[in-house]
Design an enzyme around this catalytic site. Structure first.
Site, PDB file in Angstrom:
ATOM      1  N   ASP A  63      -1.296   4.898  -6.533  1.00 50.79           N
ATOM      2  CA  ASP A  63      -0.095   4.463  -6.439  1.00 50.79           C
ATOM      3  C   ASP A  63       0.761   5.784  -6.187  1.00 50.79           C
ATOM      4  O   ASP A  63       2.166   6.577  -5.816  1.00 50.79           O
ATOM      5  CB  ASP A  63       0.397   3.528  -6.693  1.00 50.79           C
ATOM      6  CG  ASP A  63       0.057   1.738  -5.820  1.00 50.79           C
ATOM      7  OD1 ASP A  63      -1.102   2.002  -6.403  1.00 50.79           O
ATOM      8  OD2 ASP A  63       0.457   1.501  -4.657  1.00 50.79           O
ATOM      9  N   ARG A  87      10.035  -1.457  -4.604  1.00 53.95           N
ATOM     10  CA  ARG A  87       9.155  -1.237  -5.774  1.00 53.95           C
ATOM     11  C   ARG A  87       9.152  -0.284  -6.000  1.00 53.95           C
ATOM     12  O   ARG A  87       9.444   0.675  -5.394  1.00 53.95           O
ATOM     13  CB  ARG A  87       7.923  -1.779  -4.290  1.00 53.95           C
ATOM     14  CG  ARG A  87       8.214  -2.734  -4.378  1.00 53.95           C
ATOM     15  CD  ARG A  87       6.290  -3.951  -3.426  1.00 53.95           C
ATOM     16  NE  ARG A  87       5.515  -3.598  -4.644  1.00 53.95           N
ATOM     17  CZ  ARG A  87       4.025  -3.672  -4.013  1.00 53.95           C
ATOM     18  NH1 ARG A  87       3.840  -3.265  -3.369  1.00 53.95           N
ATOM     19  NH2 ARG A  87       3.157  -4.170  -5.662  1.00 53.95           N
ATOM     20  N   ASN A 101      -3.059   2.696 -10.599  1.00 51.72           N
ATOM     21  CA  ASN A 101      -3.110   2.213  -9.478  1.00 51.72           C
ATOM     22  C   ASN A 101      -3.164   1.327  -9.162  1.00 51.72           C
ATOM     23  O   ASN A 101      -2.715   0.592 -10.375  1.00 51.72           O
ATOM     24  CB  ASN A 101      -4.425   2.398  -8.560  1.00 51.72           C
ATOM     25  CG  ASN A 101      -4.784   2.008  -7.569  1.00 51.72           C
ATOM     26  OD1 ASN A 101      -4.698   1.937  -6.656  1.00 51.72           O
ATOM     27  ND2 ASN A 101      -5.741   1.806  -7.416  1.00 51.72           N
ATOM     28  N   LYS A 102      -3.702   0.157  -8.582  1.00 51.36           N
ATOM     29  CA  LYS A 102      -3.449  -1.672  -8.470  1.00 51.36           C
ATOM     30  C   LYS A 102      -3.818  -1.299 -10.030  1.00 51.36           C
ATOM     31  O   LYS A 102      -4.986  -2.109 -10.588  1.00 51.36           O
ATOM     32  CB  LYS A 102      -4.647  -2.224  -7.593  1.00 51.36           C
ATOM     33  CG  LYS A 102      -4.364  -3.396  -7.660  1.00 51.36           C
ATOM     34  CD  LYS A 102      -3.142  -4.390  -7.621  1.00 51.36           C
ATOM     35  CE  LYS A 102      -1.877  -3.776  -6.972  1.00 51.36           C
ATOM     36  NZ  LYS A 102      -0.945  -4.352  -7.181  1.00 51.36           N
ATOM     37  N   GLY A 118       1.243  -1.170  -0.036  1.00 50.16           N
ATOM     38  CA  GLY A 118       0.242   0.161  -0.282  1.00 50.16           C
ATOM     39  C   GLY A 118       0.805   1.256  -0.002  1.00 50.16           C
ATOM     40  O   GLY A 118       1.566   1.789   0.880  1.00 50.16           O
TER      41      GLY A 118
END
Ligand code: MRU
Length: 364
Positions: free
Chosen positions: A244, A91, A254-255, A55
């Site tokens: 993100d 990441r 985003n995801k 997250g």
């Protein structure tokens, strides 16, 4: 629910020794509550890379503390550079991570080496509390939005929110980003029901379901492929997602699976909001095309983790494990599909003008 630990109040904290980190291991959820201790830079990099913490805001906070931990062991300029590089590489997509590393690095850069670690802990702590404050404010602004939608619902009927991935306290520290309005609504007794996208392949939707269950918020988990169907049939009042990395023009990374959700919401004329703390805005980026999109291991798609009938937790293969697989972890929703951005300073249009209106100090 089994596990070795009680549910901690936050997914990360500095341990009682005053320096090591305790994290709720999210790779073990929702099956087991396990708190693990991180004592080295390598521990932190590993925890980020394999998603024990995850997250966008929590990645930033963890990286900030990771730098502090690293400076305890090696406070030299070389140590600082090496740690910063390793953390940023862990990441690539969430901008919170390099931002946090930058903030802490700047706070210690001019200090003598024996003062650096303490200053880094202080900077990391300040950053963590800023995120908590931002999440709470996003919750308050989003609550107003949910109250408006509630006014249009038949008496006693809940506002039906659809969400993707996990954007709650697990992904931040408290409240969350896109889930903050939901939690605030629950606190104010505004009836809400949440459709939770499963969010293959890492199934963060199951984390969301776990969080919502723990707080008593009504919810229903759906396969990602069911979302457009529910939108088309008028069973969703609003889509709320996190981010993100959002560009200064309001494009929302985003995801993976967020973009098709936005397309379906637009087709169904359902409002689509992204919750965007300013720590997730990449002010340096105009074009979304240059956002680094993380490609994760094919193993995440080739196997599914779950609990067997006998209580054991196991990975199983839904098909031939050698099957060629691609696993991009994020996508970008263009600003034109976004109804609004929910920031800690209020709601704005998904555009440079909208963001600069709320954050005039970022005007160019
Ligand atoms: O890969 P993850 O689980 O770290 O991805 C998380 C998300 O995509 C969230 O939606 C995002 O970080 C924004 S809200 C915390």
């Amino acid at each position: 629910l089994t596990g070795a630990s009680p549910i901690p109040a936050r997914p990360l904290r500095v341990a009682e020794d005053g320096w090591s980190l305790e994290i709720l291991d999210q790779t073990r959820l929702p099956h087991e509550v396990v708190v693990v201790r991180l004592t080295t830079l390598d521990d932190v990099v590993e925890a980020i890379a394999v998603m024990r913490v995850r997250g966008a805001p929590l990645l930033g906070i963890t990286a900030a503390y990771g730098l502090a931990l690293a400076l305890r062991a090696d406070p030299s300029d070389h140590g600082l550079r090496r740690a910063a590089k390793a953390l940023v590489a862990a990441r690539p997509t969430a901008v919170n991570l390099p931002r946090a590393v930058e903030v802490v690095s700047a706070a210690v850069a001019d200090l003598p080496s024996d003062a650096r670690a303490a200053a880094a802990y202080a900077a990391a702590g300040a950053l963590a509390e800023e995120e908590v404050t931002a999440c709470r404010a996003i919750g308050d602004h989003g609550l107003r939005l949910l109250l408006e939608l509630a006014a249009g619902r038949p008496p006693g009927q809940p506002v039906r929110v659809l969400t993707h991935c996990n954007t709650g306290w697990l992904a931040t520290l408290e409240y969350g980003t896109a889930l903050a309005p939901v939690y605030r609504a629950a606190e104010e007794n505004v009836p809400v029901h949440v459709w939770v996208d499963e969010t293959r392949p890492r199934n963060q939707g199951w984390l969301t379901a776990w969080e919502l269950h723990a707080r008593g918020v009504p919810h229903t988990l759906i396969p990602d492929s069911a979302a457009a169907h529910l939108l088309q049939r008028g069973e969703v009042d609003v889509v709320l997602v996190g981010t993100d990395r959002t560009t200064r023009r309001g494009d929302v990374c985003n995801k993976i699976g967020t973009y098709p959700l936005a397309l379906a919401a637009r087709a169904a004329r359902v409002p689509f909001y992204a919750a965007v703390p300013s720590s997730s805005v990449d002010w340096s980026r105009r074009s979304w095309r240059r956002i680094p999109i993380e490609e994760r291991s094919p193993a995440e798609v080739r196997r599914v983790r779950g609990r067997l009938e006998d209580g054991m937790i196991a990975d199983v293969h839904p098909g031939r494990p050698e099957t060629e697989v691609r696993n991009p972890a994020f996508d970008v929703t263009p600003a034109r599909l976004v109804t609004g951005l929910l920031t800690e300073r209020g709601v704005c249009a998904a555009s440079a003008a909208g963001l600069e209106g709320l954050f005039p100090e970022r005007r160019r």
